[in-house]
Every structure is written in C-alpha cells, then in structure tokens.
Design an enzyme around this catalytic site. Structure first.
Site, PDB file in Angstrom:
ATOM      1  N   TYR A  14     -56.910  66.098  38.460  1.00 50.19           N
ATOM      2  CA  TYR A  14     -56.041  67.267  38.386  1.00 50.19           C
ATOM      3  C   TYR A  14     -55.024  67.186  37.262  1.00 50.19           C
ATOM      4  O   TYR A  14     -54.595  68.210  36.747  1.00 50.19           O
ATOM      5  CB  TYR A  14     -55.365  67.548  39.736  1.00 50.19           C
ATOM      6  CG  TYR A  14     -56.350  68.191  40.677  1.00 50.19           C
ATOM      7  CD1 TYR A  14     -56.643  69.540  40.578  1.00 50.19           C
ATOM      8  CD2 TYR A  14     -57.054  67.432  41.592  1.00 50.19           C
ATOM      9  CE1 TYR A  14     -57.581  70.129  41.394  1.00 50.19           C
ATOM     10  CE2 TYR A  14     -58.005  68.016  42.419  1.00 50.19           C
ATOM     11  CZ  TYR A  14     -58.260  69.364  42.312  1.00 50.19           C
ATOM     12  OH  TYR A  14     -59.209  69.945  43.118  1.00 50.19           O
ATOM     13  N   GLU A  15     -54.633  65.993  36.882  1.00 55.13           N
ATOM     14  CA  GLU A  15     -53.720  65.857  35.745  1.00 55.13           C
ATOM     15  C   GLU A  15     -54.483  66.033  34.434  1.00 55.13           C
ATOM     16  O   GLU A  15     -53.976  66.604  33.487  1.00 55.13           O
ATOM     17  CB  GLU A  15     -53.013  64.494  35.758  1.00 55.13           C
ATOM     18  CG  GLU A  15     -52.053  64.291  36.911  1.00 55.13           C
ATOM     19  CD  GLU A  15     -50.832  65.183  36.853  1.00 55.13           C
ATOM     20  OE1 GLU A  15     -50.515  65.753  35.785  1.00 55.13           O
ATOM     21  OE2 GLU A  15     -50.161  65.306  37.900  1.00 55.13           O
ATOM     22  N   GLY A  16     -55.712  65.536  34.410  1.00 56.28           N
ATOM     23  CA  GLY A  16     -56.491  65.573  33.179  1.00 56.28           C
ATOM     24  C   GLY A  16     -55.925  64.584  32.165  1.00 56.28           C
ATOM     25  O   GLY A  16     -54.773  64.166  32.266  1.00 56.28           O
TER      26      GLY A  16
END
Length: 159
Positions: A14-16
């Site tokens: 989700y942060e990437g």
C-alpha cells in the site's frame, strides 16, 4: 512481538516503493516505502535516490517506533495478525492518531468485532477520502480478523 511477513507485505504493497522523494496526497515529503522525516532519518534531501534494499532497511528501522507504539498502547493479548494489522495502521496514521483512535478503544475494550469498522473510518488524506486508504483499511481489517478465533467473530453494525 514483531510484525509478520504478511503485515510487512501489506505495508509495502500500500505504500509502494519510490526511489526519490515525493509529496504524498497529504503533502508530506516521502521516500522508499512511505518513509517520512517524522519517523526519523533520513530527512528530506532534494534529488536523493535510494535502492529497494536501502528502502527495506529504512522501513525495518522505522517500524521499531510503530511496533513500540502499538505495544505501549494495547492492553489486551493480540494474535500476530492482529498486532501486524495495528502496526500497519499506526505506521500510516502515526502514533499520536493511533493512541487517540477509536480503533485502539475497540481493541482495548475487547470489541475485536468492531476493529474493521473503526479502521474504515480512517480513510482520508488531505481532507479527502482516498480509495487507496479505503482498500488499505479493508486489508488491515481482514488481517486483524484473520487472527481471531472463528468462534469469537461475529458481525457488528455498530460504528
């Protein structure tokens, strides 16, 4: 306790990964897997690039702060999955927001069934509902629930 690989993978997905500094939707300078200067070094340096290995090391270093914040705030036993979901949430919203959150209130009240519903309330960045946060909160909720004994899982409509 330490975050599970599933929890670590959730954060990373989700942060990437970004090798250079950028402003996140909330307007905060960010690099790697969601690292900000609020977590500690490295601080914002225009033009600096990092590798995935460096980002992994920064993330692991950053997580110590958030893992400790969860351990300090939670007063009930947790499964590894529940702990990991809460660390992901805390990493995203920060320890101050985590400590004041209705998520933590539900956990410490042993209302584990409410945790996914309460997580869903924290889906705004920069004052707007962000679909990435909606999906992340759903994933954290699923991870949290996966750590519960099936006999204690029951639906709740309370918010």
């Amino acid at each position: 306790m330490r975050i599970t690989q599933e929890g670590l993978d959730l954060i990373k997905s989700y942060e990437g990964f970004r090798s250079t500094w950028y402003k996140c939707p909330a307007g905060v300078w960010t690099i790697g897997y969601g690292h900000t200067a609020a977590a500690g070094p490295p601080n914002y340096e225009p033009g600096r690039k990092i590798s995935k290995d460096e980002a992994d090391n920064i993330l692991r270093s950053d997580l110590a702060k958030y893992e400790q914040a969860v351990m300090d705030a939670v007063r009930v036993p947790l499964s590894d999955e529940q702990y990991s979901a809460l660390v992901s949430f805390c990493y995203n919203v920060g320890p101050g927001t985590f400590r004041k959150s209705s998520v933590l209130q539900a956990v410490n009240s042993k209302r584990h069934d409410l945790v996914p519903v309460r997580l869903a309330l924290y889906s705004r960045g920069g004052g707007k509902v962000l679909q990435g946060l909606v999906k992340r909160r759903q994933a954290e909720g699923q991870l949290y629930i996966s750590g519960m004994d099936n006999s204690t899982v029951y639906p709740s409509t309370e918010v």
